[in-house]
Design an enzyme around this catalytic site. Structure first.
Site, PDB file in Angstrom:
ATOM      1  N   ASP A  13       0.735  -1.281   0.065  1.00  0.00           N
ATOM      2  CA  ASP A  13       0.134  -0.110  -0.042  1.00  0.00           C
ATOM      3  C   ASP A  13       0.873   1.103   0.132  1.00  0.00           C
ATOM      4  O   ASP A  13       0.382   2.251   0.503  1.00  0.00           O
ATOM      5  CB  ASP A  13      -0.975  -0.040   1.108  1.00  0.00           C
ATOM      6  CG  ASP A  13      -1.856  -1.285   1.223  1.00  0.00           C
ATOM      7  OD1 ASP A  13      -2.291  -1.670   0.031  1.00  0.00           O
ATOM      8  OD2 ASP A  13      -2.228  -1.800   2.241  1.00  0.00           O
ATOM      9  N   LYS A  16       1.993   2.272  -4.872  1.00  0.00           N
ATOM     10  CA  LYS A  16       2.382   1.559  -6.147  1.00  0.00           C
ATOM     11  C   LYS A  16       1.432   1.666  -7.455  1.00  0.00           C
ATOM     12  O   LYS A  16       2.005   2.083  -8.448  1.00  0.00           O
ATOM     13  CB  LYS A  16       2.806   0.029  -6.002  1.00  0.00           C
ATOM     14  CG  LYS A  16       3.661  -0.197  -5.039  1.00  0.00           C
ATOM     15  CD  LYS A  16       3.726  -1.767  -4.932  1.00  0.00           C
ATOM     16  CE  LYS A  16       2.482  -2.507  -4.232  1.00  0.00           C
ATOM     17  NZ  LYS A  16       1.997  -2.088  -2.800  1.00  0.00           N
ATOM     18  N   GLY A  40      -4.353  -4.262  -3.635  1.00  0.00           N
ATOM     19  CA  GLY A  40      -5.352  -3.496  -4.159  1.00  0.00           C
ATOM     20  C   GLY A  40      -4.652  -2.116  -4.638  1.00  0.00           C
ATOM     21  O   GLY A  40      -4.221  -1.497  -3.744  1.00  0.00           O
ATOM     22  N   HIS A  41      -4.589  -1.907  -5.861  1.00  0.00           N
ATOM     23  CA  HIS A  41      -3.894  -0.732  -6.306  1.00  0.00           C
ATOM     24  C   HIS A  41      -4.836   0.361  -6.721  1.00  0.00           C
ATOM     25  O   HIS A  41      -5.683   0.143  -7.784  1.00  0.00           O
ATOM     26  CB  HIS A  41      -2.928  -0.942  -7.370  1.00  0.00           C
ATOM     27  CG  HIS A  41      -1.853  -2.067  -7.041  1.00  0.00           C
ATOM     28  ND1 HIS A  41      -0.947  -2.769  -7.957  1.00  0.00           N
ATOM     29  CD2 HIS A  41      -1.482  -2.670  -5.810  1.00  0.00           C
ATOM     30  CE1 HIS A  41      -0.451  -3.658  -7.069  1.00  0.00           C
ATOM     31  NE2 HIS A  41      -0.563  -3.728  -6.000  1.00  0.00           N
ATOM     32  N   GLN A 224       2.108  -6.056  -3.316  1.00  0.00           N
ATOM     33  CA  GLN A 224       2.437  -6.216  -1.574  1.00  0.00           C
ATOM     34  C   GLN A 224       4.039  -5.341  -1.737  1.00  0.00           C
ATOM     35  O   GLN A 224       4.008  -4.415  -2.506  1.00  0.00           O
ATOM     36  CB  GLN A 224       2.634  -7.816  -1.374  1.00  0.00           C
ATOM     37  CG  GLN A 224       1.585  -8.489  -1.261  1.00  0.00           C
ATOM     38  CD  GLN A 224       0.811  -8.972  -2.485  1.00  0.00           C
ATOM     39  OE1 GLN A 224       1.545  -9.496  -3.331  1.00  0.00           O
ATOM     40  NE2 GLN A 224      -0.531  -8.731  -2.600  1.00  0.00           N
ATOM     41  N   THR A 239       3.135 -12.471   3.290  1.00  0.00           N
ATOM     42  CA  THR A 239       2.081 -13.054   2.171  1.00  0.00           C
ATOM     43  C   THR A 239       3.004 -14.286   1.742  1.00  0.00           C
ATOM     44  O   THR A 239       4.040 -14.768   2.430  1.00  0.00           O
ATOM     45  CB  THR A 239       1.768 -12.045   0.870  1.00  0.00           C
ATOM     46  OG1 THR A 239       0.640 -12.794   0.347  1.00  0.00           O
ATOM     47  CG2 THR A 239       3.091 -12.024   0.045  1.00  0.00           C
ATOM     48  N   ALA A 299      -7.547  -1.105   0.739  1.00  0.00           N
ATOM     49  CA  ALA A 299      -7.987  -1.112  -0.677  1.00  0.00           C
ATOM     50  C   ALA A 299      -8.839  -2.272  -1.032  1.00  0.00           C
ATOM     51  O   ALA A 299      -9.637  -2.458  -1.751  1.00  0.00           O
ATOM     52  CB  ALA A 299      -7.155  -0.471  -1.656  1.00  0.00           C
ATOM     53  N   THR A 301      -9.552  -4.810   1.674  1.00  0.00           N
ATOM     54  CA  THR A 301     -10.451  -5.489   2.660  1.00  0.00           C
ATOM     55  C   THR A 301     -11.078  -4.262   3.648  1.00  0.00           C
ATOM     56  O   THR A 301     -11.997  -4.544   4.431  1.00  0.00           O
ATOM     57  CB  THR A 301      -9.642  -6.204   3.700  1.00  0.00           C
ATOM     58  OG1 THR A 301      -8.722  -5.631   4.019  1.00  0.00           O
ATOM     59  CG2 THR A 301      -9.170  -7.527   3.096  1.00  0.00           C
ATOM     60  N   GLY A 302     -10.701  -3.201   3.327  1.00  0.00           N
ATOM     61  CA  GLY A 302     -11.252  -1.923   4.085  1.00  0.00           C
ATOM     62  C   GLY A 302     -11.097  -1.857   5.744  1.00  0.00           C
ATOM     63  O   GLY A 302     -11.402  -1.153   6.301  1.00  0.00           O
ATOM     64  N   THR A 414       2.244  14.205  -3.740  1.00  0.00           N
ATOM     65  CA  THR A 414       1.819  15.233  -2.843  1.00  0.00           C
ATOM     66  C   THR A 414       0.338  15.018  -2.936  1.00  0.00           C
ATOM     67  O   THR A 414      -0.515  16.125  -2.278  1.00  0.00           O
ATOM     68  CB  THR A 414       2.148  16.603  -3.197  1.00  0.00           C
ATOM     69  OG1 THR A 414       1.775  16.988  -4.385  1.00  0.00           O
ATOM     70  CG2 THR A 414       3.794  16.718  -3.045  1.00  0.00           C
ATOM     71  N   GLY A 415      -0.318  14.099  -3.240  1.00  0.00           N
ATOM     72  CA  GLY A 415      -1.639  13.707  -3.273  1.00  0.00           C
ATOM     73  C   GLY A 415      -1.990  12.626  -4.159  1.00  0.00           C
ATOM     74  O   GLY A 415      -1.246  12.107  -4.901  1.00  0.00           O
TER      75      GLY A 415
HETATM   76  P1  GDP Z   1      -0.811   0.346  -3.521  1.00  0.00           P
HETATM   77  O1  GDP Z   1      -1.128  -1.062  -3.086  1.00  0.00           O
HETATM   78  O2  GDP Z   1       0.835   0.534  -3.105  1.00  0.00           O
HETATM   79  O3  GDP Z   1      -1.174   0.690  -5.065  1.00  0.00           O
HETATM   80  O4  GDP Z   1      -1.494   1.332  -2.579  1.00  0.00           O
HETATM   81  P2  GDP Z   1      -2.940   1.563  -2.145  1.00  0.00           P
HETATM   82  O5  GDP Z   1      -3.683   2.045  -3.581  1.00  0.00           O
HETATM   83  O6  GDP Z   1      -3.197   0.391  -1.732  1.00  0.00           O
HETATM   84  O7  GDP Z   1      -2.976   2.716  -1.147  1.00  0.00           O
HETATM   85  C1  GDP Z   1      -2.336   4.024  -1.353  1.00  0.00           C
HETATM   86  C2  GDP Z   1      -3.526   4.880  -1.013  1.00  0.00           C
HETATM   87  O8  GDP Z   1      -2.866   6.351  -0.880  1.00  0.00           O
HETATM   88  C3  GDP Z   1      -4.578   5.076  -2.125  1.00  0.00           C
HETATM   89  O9  GDP Z   1      -5.927   5.370  -1.715  1.00  0.00           O
HETATM   90  C4  GDP Z   1      -4.112   6.525  -2.944  1.00  0.00           C
HETATM   91  O10 GDP Z   1      -4.999   6.989  -3.936  1.00  0.00           O
HETATM   92  C5  GDP Z   1      -3.520   7.211  -1.962  1.00  0.00           C
HETATM   93  N1  GDP Z   1      -2.100   7.948  -2.313  1.00  0.00           N
HETATM   94  C6  GDP Z   1      -1.335   7.704  -3.227  1.00  0.00           C
HETATM   95  N2  GDP Z   1      -0.378   8.727  -3.215  1.00  0.00           N
HETATM   96  C7  GDP Z   1      -0.886   9.768  -2.414  1.00  0.00           C
HETATM   97  C8  GDP Z   1      -0.255  11.041  -1.975  1.00  0.00           C
HETATM   98  O11 GDP Z   1       0.870  11.220  -2.262  1.00  0.00           O
HETATM   99  N3  GDP Z   1      -1.269  11.390  -1.108  1.00  0.00           N
HETATM  100  C9  GDP Z   1      -2.267  11.014  -0.612  1.00  0.00           C
HETATM  101  N4  GDP Z   1      -2.894  11.798   0.077  1.00  0.00           N
HETATM  102  N5  GDP Z   1      -2.902   9.952  -1.125  1.00  0.00           N
HETATM  103  C10 GDP Z   1      -1.945   9.123  -2.164  1.00  0.00           C
HETATM  104  P1  IMO Z   2      -0.736  -4.159  -2.182  1.00  0.00           P
HETATM  105  O1  IMO Z   2      -0.297  -4.890  -3.608  1.00  0.00           O
HETATM  106  C1  IMO Z   2      -0.846  -4.403   2.045  1.00  0.00           C
HETATM  107  C2  IMO Z   2      -0.933  -8.365   3.694  1.00  0.00           C
HETATM  108  C3  IMO Z   2      -2.111  -9.058   4.536  1.00  0.00           C
HETATM  109  C4  IMO Z   2      -1.731  -9.834   5.680  1.00  0.00           C
HETATM  110  C5  IMO Z   2      -0.676 -10.680   4.617  1.00  0.00           C
HETATM  111  C6  IMO Z   2      -1.051 -12.000   4.407  1.00  0.00           C
HETATM  112  O2  IMO Z   2      -2.044  -3.417  -2.196  1.00  0.00           O
HETATM  113  O3  IMO Z   2       0.377  -3.465  -1.524  1.00  0.00           O
HETATM  114  P2  IMO Z   2      -2.384 -12.421   2.181  1.00  0.00           P
HETATM  115  O4  IMO Z   2      -3.873 -12.488   1.859  1.00  0.00           O
HETATM  116  O5  IMO Z   2      -1.406 -12.275   0.982  1.00  0.00           O
HETATM  117  O6  IMO Z   2      -2.161 -14.126   2.478  1.00  0.00           O
HETATM  118  O7  IMO Z   2      -2.112 -11.715   3.705  1.00  0.00           O
HETATM  119  O8  IMO Z   2      -0.046  -9.848   3.836  1.00  0.00           O
HETATM  120  N1  IMO Z   2      -1.265  -8.183   2.494  1.00  0.00           N
HETATM  121  C7  IMO Z   2      -1.083  -6.946   1.906  1.00  0.00           C
HETATM  122  N2  IMO Z   2      -0.880  -5.466   2.687  1.00  0.00           N
HETATM  123  N3  IMO Z   2      -0.983  -4.385   0.604  1.00  0.00           N
HETATM  124  C8  IMO Z   2      -1.044  -5.510   0.051  1.00  0.00           C
HETATM  125  O9  IMO Z   2      -1.033  -5.643  -1.239  1.00  0.00           O
HETATM  126  C9  IMO Z   2      -1.182  -6.773   0.745  1.00  0.00           C
HETATM  127  N4  IMO Z   2      -1.375  -7.965   0.246  1.00  0.00           N
HETATM  128  C10 IMO Z   2      -1.278  -8.883   1.473  1.00  0.00           C
HETATM  129  O10 IMO Z   2      -3.031  -7.895   5.203  1.00  0.00           O
HETATM  130  O11 IMO Z   2      -1.200  -9.136   6.843  1.00  0.00           O
HETATM  131 MG    MG Z   3      -2.788  -1.644  -1.865  1.00  0.00          MG
END
Ligand code: GDP
Ligand code: IMO
Ligand code: MG
Length: 424
Positions: A13, A16, A40-41, A224, A239, A299, A301-302, A414-415
């Site tokens: 998270d 990426k 969850g990207h 991840q 994972t 993103a 599981t909430g 920055t957002g």
């Molecule tokens: P990923 O799994 O690495 O792709 O990241 P996620 O999408 O799970 O979580 C990143 C969260 O941060 C998402 O809700 C993005 O929209 C948000 N986000 C990404 N870059 C920024 C940033 O620079 N600032 C803020 N405030 N939110 C960001």
């Molecule tokens: P992205 O690509 C954050 C975490 C789970 C748990 C552990 C094992 O969005 O960055 P799993 O279901 O893979 O067996 O869970 O890994 N986990 C993540 N945490 N971002 C992810 O993916 C994750 N994928 C798995 O929360 O702790």
């Molecule tokens: Mg994610």
């Protein structure tokens, strides 16, 4: 254009999705090499928010080819519902998505297995995403997994389902008889998806190697993060796959020499979902502030994400494991209003200061972080696109991270929107 890997440097998270989306402009093909629908990207385009789980983020760019490699585990039902969602939002994917015929399938029994095992672990549960990822990789390694190509061989498919249910009998016998029957039927129902799957399957390794010969540029989209890697993460709180750059080769069938550059993504602080050690976690008010300002809710599981300070010990480990040559630093704006900002530069454990990551849970769970403290900038930087326009204190924070890691920070986010980015 180079072939680049984008890899998470923390516990996932890191943002990426946003970074891959930006770099997609410069690539022809976007390829996922590991994980599954546990990812969850998020990509925000104007007022639209997209969350991609299994499908590469590049699908949001018309004309780019997206690839899912053999290293990914695929829940077909999930795949088609994700594609359906995209279709509803006018994203066309025909002839733009290729899936490795050798990728293993996440089957309905994997999710049940995972739930039962997590329940049995009690307090020691991993806190997985519940997407059946762990059991699917277990079966792959145990050489009883079902591969995407098996869907065209109903006899073999049925045999495999039966064998798997037999092997798992001990665990699954906890289910009432009618649930067990329903589970078997649901597993066999996966066969019915064969027509829909057919146009998507390909020899991904061959396709990518041909593309490399034609000097096409590939962006490898990591899922991840490094600390969730099954070998280099906080085992067993990780994972079940290799998430790090090395997995690009085995997860897609390309050679190490085809990779030109590895880009690491890190937040300006740290988060993690699920259980496991987190040395710089802030369990009190500060953690809540980061969670609220950063909107830190999973993103996939909430679930609320645990939050804490940036940890350079972990980042140094990620740099080394992945061979990262430049960093995208995200969510700097989340720190805007803080009066003090801390960065962990070492761990104190039994009177000693450790500056290198150790894969020992006892140490990670019981060490005290050693912090360098910064005065916060307390100004709004959200949306800033020019480094020079950042407050001096924010520049100092970024410079310190770059200096300590001895690595270029080439992008600062920055957002959440595409244009809320500084390129250096
Ligand atoms: P990923 O799994 O690495 O792709 O990241 P996620 O999408 O799970 O979580 C990143 C969260 O941060 C998402 O809700 C993005 O929209 C948000 N986000 C990404 N870059 C920024 C940033 O620079 N600032 C803020 N405030 N939110 C960001
Ligand atoms: P992205 O690509 C954050 C975490 C789970 C748990 C552990 C094992 O969005 O960055 P799993 O279901 O893979 O067996 O869970 O890994 N986990 C993540 N945490 N971002 C992810 O993916 C994750 N994928 C798995 O929360 O702790
Ligand atoms: Mg994610």
């Amino acid at each position: 254009m180079p072939n680049r890997v984008v890899v998470g440097m923390q516990w996932g998270d890191e943002g990426k999705g946003k970074i891959v989306d930006l770099l997609t402009e410069e690539a022809d093909i976007i390829a996922r090499y590991s994980g599954g629908a546990n990812a969850g990207h998020t990509v925000v385009i104007n007022e639209d928010r997209f969350i991609l789980h299994l499908i590469p983020t590049g699908i949001l760019h018309e004309r780019k080819i997206c690839v899912i490699g053999n290293g990914v585990v695929i829940d077909l039902k999930h795949l088609f519902s994700e594609l359906e969602e995209l279709k509803k939002r006018d994203i066309r994917f025909q002839r733009r998505l290729l899936i490795s015929q050798s990728a293993h399938l996440v089957m309905p029994y994997h999710k049940v297995e995972e739930r039962l095992e997590e329940e049995a672990r009690g307090k020691g549960r991993i806190g997985s995403t519940g997407r059946g990822i762990g059991p699917a990789y277990q079966d792959k390694m145990a050489r009883r997994g079902i591969r995407a190509m098996d869907i065209f061989n109903p006899r073999l498919f049925k045999q495999k389902v039966e064998w798997n249910l037999k092997v798992k009998d001990d665990l699954l016998s906890a289910l009432p008889e009618h649930e067990l029957i329903a589970l078997k039927n649901k597993s066999l129902d996966v066969l019915k998806l064969n027509r829909k799957v057919k146009p998507l399957l390909a020899d991904v390794s061959w396709f990518l190697n041909q593309s490399i010969k034609k000097r096409k540029s590939i962006l490898f989209e990591g899922a991840q993060g490094t600390l969730l890697d099954v070998d280099f993460g906080t085992y067993p709180y990780c994972t079940s796959s290799n998430t790090t750059a090395g997995a690009v080769c085995t997860g897609l069938g390309i050679a190490p020499s085809a990779i030109d550059e590895v880009i690491g993504v890190t937040k300006a602080y740290t988060t993690r979902v699920g259980n496991g050690p987190f040395p710089t976690e802030e369990k009190g008010k500060l953690g809540k502030i980061l969670q609220e300002r950063g909107n830190e809710f999973g993103a996939t599981t909430g679930r609320p994400r645990r939050c804490g300070w940036l940890d350079l010990v972990l980042l140094k480990h990620s740099l080394r494991i992945n061979g990262i040559s430049k960093i995208a630093l995200t969510k700097l704006d989340v720190l805007d209003q803080l009066d003090k900002i801390k960065v962990c530069v070492g761990y104190k454990y039994r009177g000693k200061i450790l500056t290198e990551f150790v894969p020992d849970l006892r140490i990670l769970e019981n060490c005290q972080p050693v912090y360098k403290e910064f005065a916060g900038w307390q100004k709004t930087i959200g949306g800033t696109t020019n480094f020079k326009k950042l407050p001096e204190r924010a520049k100092r924070y970024v410079d310190f991270i770059s200096r300590k890691l001895n690595t270029l920070i080439f992008m600062i986010s920055t957002g959440d929107k595409r244009n809320q980015t500084i390129r250096l």
